[in-house]
Design a protein around this motif. Structure first.
Motif, PDB file in Angstrom:
ATOM      1  N   UNK A   1     -27.475   4.127  32.862  1.00 37.45           N
ATOM      2  CA  UNK A   1     -27.595   2.671  32.794  1.00 37.45           C
ATOM      3  C   UNK A   1     -27.207   2.169  31.404  1.00 37.45           C
ATOM      4  N   UNK A   2     -27.634   2.886  30.368  1.00 34.36           N
ATOM      5  CA  UNK A   2     -27.295   2.480  28.998  1.00 34.36           C
ATOM      6  C   UNK A   2     -25.796   2.552  28.792  1.00 34.36           C
ATOM      7  N   UNK A   3     -25.199   3.656  29.233  1.00 35.12           N
ATOM      8  CA  UNK A   3     -23.750   3.828  29.075  1.00 35.12           C
ATOM      9  C   UNK A   3     -22.982   2.728  29.812  1.00 35.12           C
ATOM     10  N   UNK A   4     -23.372   2.459  31.042  1.00 41.14           N
ATOM     11  CA  UNK A   4     -22.683   1.447  31.843  1.00 41.14           C
ATOM     12  C   UNK A   4     -22.839   0.063  31.217  1.00 41.14           C
ATOM     13  N   UNK A   5     -24.017  -0.243  30.712  1.00 39.48           N
ATOM     14  CA  UNK A   5     -24.261  -1.554  30.099  1.00 39.48           C
ATOM     15  C   UNK A   5     -23.351  -1.778  28.896  1.00 39.48           C
ATOM     16  N   UNK A   6     -23.229  -0.769  28.045  1.00 39.03           N
ATOM     17  CA  UNK A   6     -22.379  -0.896  26.857  1.00 39.03           C
ATOM     18  C   UNK A   6     -20.911  -1.005  27.262  1.00 39.03           C
ATOM     19  N   UNK A   7     -20.505  -0.235  28.239  1.00 41.01           N
ATOM     20  CA  UNK A   7     -19.110  -0.307  28.703  1.00 41.01           C
ATOM     21  C   UNK A   7     -18.789  -1.696  29.243  1.00 41.01           C
ATOM     22  N   UNK A   8     -19.712  -2.249  30.033  1.00 38.79           N
ATOM     23  CA  UNK A   8     -19.499  -3.590  30.597  1.00 38.79           C
ATOM     24  C   UNK A   8     -19.489  -4.644  29.506  1.00 38.79           C
ATOM     25  N   UNK A   9     -20.335  -4.481  28.491  1.00 43.04           N
ATOM     26  CA  UNK A   9     -20.375  -5.442  27.389  1.00 43.04           C
ATOM     27  C   UNK A   9     -19.062  -5.406  26.609  1.00 43.04           C
ATOM     28  N   UNK A  10     -18.583  -4.200  26.296  1.00 42.32           N
ATOM     29  CA  UNK A  10     -17.316  -4.086  25.568  1.00 42.32           C
ATOM     30  C   UNK A  10     -16.162  -4.650  26.391  1.00 42.32           C
ATOM     31  N   UNK A  11     -16.180  -4.430  27.702  1.00 40.09           N
ATOM     32  CA  UNK A  11     -15.114  -4.945  28.568  1.00 40.09           C
ATOM     33  C   UNK A  11     -15.132  -6.466  28.598  1.00 40.09           C
ATOM     34  N   UNK A  12     -16.322  -7.039  28.652  1.00 37.11           N
ATOM     35  CA  UNK A  12     -16.414  -8.506  28.720  1.00 37.11           C
ATOM     36  C   UNK A  12     -16.004  -9.158  27.404  1.00 37.11           C
ATOM     37  N   UNK A  13     -16.259  -8.469  26.281  1.00 39.76           N
ATOM     38  CA  UNK A  13     -15.886  -9.018  24.972  1.00 39.76           C
ATOM     39  C   UNK A  13     -14.446  -8.700  24.604  1.00 39.76           C
ATOM     40  N   UNK A  14     -13.893  -7.646  25.201  1.00 46.02           N
ATOM     41  CA  UNK A  14     -12.524  -7.255  24.891  1.00 46.02           C
ATOM     42  C   UNK A  14     -12.387  -6.548  23.562  1.00 46.02           C
ATOM     43  N   UNK A  15     -13.477  -5.963  23.044  1.00 46.06           N
ATOM     44  CA  UNK A  15     -13.443  -5.220  21.777  1.00 46.06           C
ATOM     45  C   UNK A  15     -14.265  -3.944  21.932  1.00 46.06           C
ATOM     46  N   UNK A  16     -13.999  -3.008  21.033  1.00 52.69           N
ATOM     47  CA  UNK A  16     -14.789  -1.775  21.002  1.00 52.69           C
ATOM     48  C   UNK A  16     -15.915  -1.972  19.989  1.00 52.69           C
ATOM     49  N   UNK A  17     -17.150  -1.819  20.447  1.00 51.28           N
ATOM     50  CA  UNK A  17     -18.307  -2.072  19.586  1.00 51.28           C
ATOM     51  C   UNK A  17     -18.807  -0.815  18.890  1.00 51.28           C
ATOM     52  N   UNK A  18     -18.546   0.360  19.473  1.00 53.33           N
ATOM     53  CA  UNK A  18     -19.059   1.612  18.923  1.00 53.33           C
ATOM     54  C   UNK A  18     -17.962   2.663  18.822  1.00 53.33           C
ATOM     55  N   UNK A  19     -18.035   3.470  17.763  1.00 54.14           N
ATOM     56  CA  UNK A  19     -17.247   4.690  17.667  1.00 54.14           C
ATOM     57  C   UNK A  19     -18.137   5.830  18.138  1.00 54.14           C
ATOM     58  N   UNK A  20     -17.683   6.583  19.144  1.00 53.82           N
ATOM     59  CA  UNK A  20     -18.506   7.636  19.720  1.00 53.82           C
ATOM     60  C   UNK A  20     -17.974   9.002  19.318  1.00 53.82           C
ATOM     61  N   UNK A  21     -18.871   9.847  18.830  1.00 50.21           N
ATOM     62  CA  UNK A  21     -18.540  11.242  18.563  1.00 50.21           C
ATOM     63  C   UNK A  21     -19.551  12.095  19.323  1.00 50.21           C
ATOM     64  N   UNK A  22     -19.393  13.396  19.243  1.00 47.42           N
ATOM     65  CA  UNK A  22     -20.312  14.283  19.969  1.00 47.42           C
ATOM     66  C   UNK A  22     -21.703  14.262  19.354  1.00 47.42           C
ATOM     67  N   UNK A  23     -21.827  13.829  18.105  1.00 50.61           N
ATOM     68  CA  UNK A  23     -23.128  13.882  17.430  1.00 50.61           C
ATOM     69  C   UNK A  23     -23.713  12.509  17.122  1.00 50.61           C
TER      70      UNK A  23
END
Length: 299
Positions: free
Chosen positions: A26-48
């Motif tokens: 749910x957390x992952x989907x929420x952030x993905x939907x938020x970034x899609x609606x804003x049209x920007x990348x909000x987070x840089x994701x790494x393995x750690x």
């Protein structure tokens, strides 16, 4: 926005899911939907680690303001009533986990029955953001940090030992005499070293490093070492008052009592302070001094 703000603070999808009591998908989907609606990348994701991008940092500053406004607006009629609700996670030192405090906390839960309290009791240093703790009660000088500190008052410190120890080893009359006594050390949660004692000589602070055969890292065990006759201890009067009254502990070096130590509530930020946290801090500031009037002075 709440999910986004929590991820910005904790930097982990898993920790956000645990803190908000929801699933990681749910957390992952929420952030993905938020970034899609804003049209920007909000987070840089790494393995750690998950970190805010430059756009994410700008968005986070606005989100904090918006969430704070929402919290204030939705609770504008609830501050003095029993309709405040939500989860409140607090942490207190072991020294304060006594009957009087617990009774006061019970009255708080009676006044706000819809607030779910999660109480942690520890002497270690906790990471409020990483561990999802709303506020902590602490005694002593505070390290520089981004946390907000609100003074509750000041606690009187007492140097004391058991009557049996003093009968066997003598009563120290000067600070120099401590060199000939066993002193119980208390290990700090920050650096795992014995905390220094403090004395006041002509209004000047004199630190002293306790030396003896035992050190402990938990407040109740520390006091019990004094009662059992391991040696001299220095502790808040809040924790030893009952033993002084019963004669099990006897104060020494009273002429050199250190200046009272600050007692504070710490929480992560002035913005987006949940109403239940605000209510608890106000409650603590009002009721804590009443618990120990002989050993605690409200500011």
């Amino acid at each position: 926005m709440q999910v986004f703000a929590k991820l910005a603070e904790l930097g982990s999808f898993t920790k956000v899911a645990e803190a908000m009591q929801t699933g990681r998908p749910y957390v992952t989907r929420t952030i993905q939907e938020l970034e899609a609606s804003l049209g920007v990348r909000l987070f840089q994701r790494t393995t750690r680690k998950v970190r805010l991008t430059a756009e994410g940092e700008r968005f986070y500053e606005r989100v904090k303001e918006i969430l704070a406004t929402i919290a204030q607006t939705t609770s504008m009629f609830d501050r003095s009533g029993s309709t405040l609700r939500g989860r409140l996670r607090i942490d207190i030192p072991t020294a304060f986990s006594q009957h009087g405090f617990m009774e006061s906390l019970r009255r708080f839960t009676q006044a706000y029955p819809e607030i779910e309290v999660a109480l942690g009791v520890t002497d270690r240093t906790v990471d409020l953001v990483a561990e999802g703790i709303d506020c902590v009660l602490r005694i002593g000088d505070l390290p520089d940090s981004s946390l907000v500190a609100r003074d509750i008052g000041s606690a009187t410190m007492v140097t004391c030992a058991s009557a049996g120890y003093l009968q066997a080893c003598g009563v120290p009359q000067t600070l120099q005499a401590l060199a000939g006594h066993r002193c119980v050390g208390f290990l700090s949660g920050q650096n795992n070293r014995p905390l220094p004692w403090h004395f006041s000589v002509e209004d000047e602070d004199r630190p002293h490093t306790p030396r003896g055969g035992i050190t402990v890292n938990e407040s109740n065990a520390y006091v019990q070492c004094g009662v059992a006759g391991f040696g001299i201890i220095q502790a808040p009067g809040i924790t030893v008052g009952a033993f002084l009254d019963s004669g099990e502990l006897v104060e020494v070096l009273g002429a050199f009592r250190p200046k009272p130590r600050r007692v504070s509530v710490l929480y992560p930020s002035r913005t987006h302070l949940a109403p239940q946290v605000d209510a608890f801090v106000d409650w603590l500031k009002k009721h804590f001094p009443v618990l120990h009037p002989d050993w605690f002075k409200a500011h």
